[in-house]
Design an enzyme around this catalytic site. Sequence first.
Site, PDB file in Angstrom:
ATOM      1  N   ALA A  14       0.797  -1.230   0.000  1.00 18.54           N
ATOM      2  CA  ALA A  14       0.000   0.000   0.000  1.00 18.54           C
ATOM      3  C   ALA A  14       0.828   1.278   0.000  1.00 18.54           C
ATOM      4  O   ALA A  14       0.262   2.370  -0.057  1.00 18.54           O
ATOM      5  CB  ALA A  14      -0.934   0.009   1.210  1.00 18.54           C
ATOM      6  N   ARG A  38       6.264  -2.750   3.345  1.00 17.56           N
ATOM      7  CA  ARG A  38       7.553  -2.822   4.033  1.00 17.56           C
ATOM      8  C   ARG A  38       8.017  -1.461   4.527  1.00 17.56           C
ATOM      9  O   ARG A  38       8.684  -1.356   5.552  1.00 17.56           O
ATOM     10  CB  ARG A  38       8.618  -3.409   3.092  1.00 17.56           C
ATOM     11  CG  ARG A  38       8.448  -4.897   2.809  1.00 17.56           C
ATOM     12  CD  ARG A  38       9.470  -5.399   1.816  1.00 17.56           C
ATOM     13  NE  ARG A  38       9.303  -4.781   0.509  1.00 17.56           N
ATOM     14  CZ  ARG A  38      10.141  -4.939  -0.512  1.00 17.56           C
ATOM     15  NH1 ARG A  38      11.216  -5.696  -0.372  1.00 17.56           N
ATOM     16  NH2 ARG A  38       9.898  -4.355  -1.675  1.00 17.56           N
ATOM     17  N   TYR A 157       8.659 -13.592 -14.422  1.00 17.63           N
ATOM     18  CA  TYR A 157       7.602 -12.663 -13.999  1.00 17.63           C
ATOM     19  C   TYR A 157       6.260 -13.106 -14.577  1.00 17.63           C
ATOM     20  O   TYR A 157       5.253 -13.162 -13.860  1.00 17.63           O
ATOM     21  CB  TYR A 157       7.917 -11.231 -14.427  1.00 17.63           C
ATOM     22  CG  TYR A 157       6.775 -10.284 -14.127  1.00 17.63           C
ATOM     23  CD1 TYR A 157       6.465  -9.942 -12.808  1.00 17.63           C
ATOM     24  CD2 TYR A 157       5.987  -9.755 -15.146  1.00 17.63           C
ATOM     25  CE1 TYR A 157       5.405  -9.101 -12.518  1.00 17.63           C
ATOM     26  CE2 TYR A 157       4.919  -8.916 -14.863  1.00 17.63           C
ATOM     27  CZ  TYR A 157       4.637  -8.586 -13.543  1.00 17.63           C
ATOM     28  OH  TYR A 157       3.574  -7.755 -13.267  1.00 17.63           O
ATOM     29  N   LYS A 161       2.708 -14.292 -12.598  1.00 20.59           N
ATOM     30  CA  LYS A 161       1.386 -13.699 -12.798  1.00 20.59           C
ATOM     31  C   LYS A 161       0.403 -14.716 -13.387  1.00 20.59           C
ATOM     32  O   LYS A 161      -0.800 -14.637 -13.126  1.00 20.59           O
ATOM     33  CB  LYS A 161       1.488 -12.446 -13.656  1.00 20.59           C
ATOM     34  CG  LYS A 161       2.106 -11.262 -12.916  1.00 20.59           C
ATOM     35  CD  LYS A 161       1.311 -10.914 -11.662  1.00 20.59           C
ATOM     36  CE  LYS A 161       1.834  -9.685 -10.948  1.00 20.59           C
ATOM     37  NZ  LYS A 161       1.013  -9.319  -9.765  1.00 20.59           N
ATOM     38  N   PHE A 194       6.892   0.616 -11.002  1.00 23.16           N
ATOM     39  CA  PHE A 194       7.078  -0.766 -11.441  1.00 23.16           C
ATOM     40  C   PHE A 194       8.350  -0.950 -12.260  1.00 23.16           C
ATOM     41  O   PHE A 194       9.166  -1.834 -11.987  1.00 23.16           O
ATOM     42  CB  PHE A 194       5.850  -1.209 -12.261  1.00 23.16           C
ATOM     43  CG  PHE A 194       5.952  -2.579 -12.858  1.00 23.16           C
ATOM     44  CD1 PHE A 194       5.560  -3.695 -12.141  1.00 23.16           C
ATOM     45  CD2 PHE A 194       6.434  -2.759 -14.154  1.00 23.16           C
ATOM     46  CE1 PHE A 194       5.647  -4.974 -12.694  1.00 23.16           C
ATOM     47  CE2 PHE A 194       6.521  -4.030 -14.715  1.00 23.16           C
ATOM     48  CZ  PHE A 194       6.132  -5.138 -13.980  1.00 23.16           C
TER      49      PHE A 194
END
Length: 256
Positions: A14, A38, A157, A161, A194
């Site tokens: 978040a 984190r 990756y 997903k 990202f």
Amino acid sequence: MVAIKDQVVLITGASSGIGAACARAFAEARTKLVLAARRRDRLEQLADELNQEFASEIHLLQLDVRDRPQVEAALQSLPDSWGNIDILVNNAGLSRGLDKLYEGDVQDWEEMIDTNIKGLLYVTRSVVPGMVARGRGHVINIGSIAGHQTYPNGNVYCGTKAAVRAISEGLKQDLLGTPVRVSSVDPGLVETEFSQVRFHGDAERAEKVYQGLIPLTAEDVADVVLFCATRPAHVNLSEVLLLPTDQSGPTLVHRR
């Protein structure tokens, strides 16, 4: 649109990007927010902003979803007024590197697998039993177009997903007969941190990903997540593939 005021919403990852945008969208909907990430300092800054704008009720969790004992302890020790999670947004995730599989960095693989798959599983396993017991709840997983189609050098990756997509489908099947819903929101190109994370902080390389096109914003994705959460109880948006107009596939983009 069904009102979700005062429902408890847990959002992982978040502190930035889609997670922070989801926090803002749900704060505006007057929900109670459990924000996990984190980076405690980023969470505190976000909470201050949301408190000033919406007078939100917020509980912060400094949490690394890769750490199973930490996830279990943190979620089991939530105060009574926060423990009954109504909506779980599994957003924590990342990409590392863009290399051929046989040249890949194994540490990058470990981080993606531990965060994108195992972290999602740890949080889901801790939260969903309570939803089933209470007879209400909604799990919204943030997937990716990468889970629908593999692209060159995306190997691991894309694999993580694809796993999120399969886990979402499996959870949906396992919850059939309960009122608990499962949605997967799968975006294409979204301009957040990202790509900087993928390229280990190389901002110049990250910027090139979005050059010449108009990507999605984190707020665009958060709008869809909120839409999923505010449908009537008998309606489940099972899977939403969300792309910018300038994109029609993982490698098909229009650049000006």
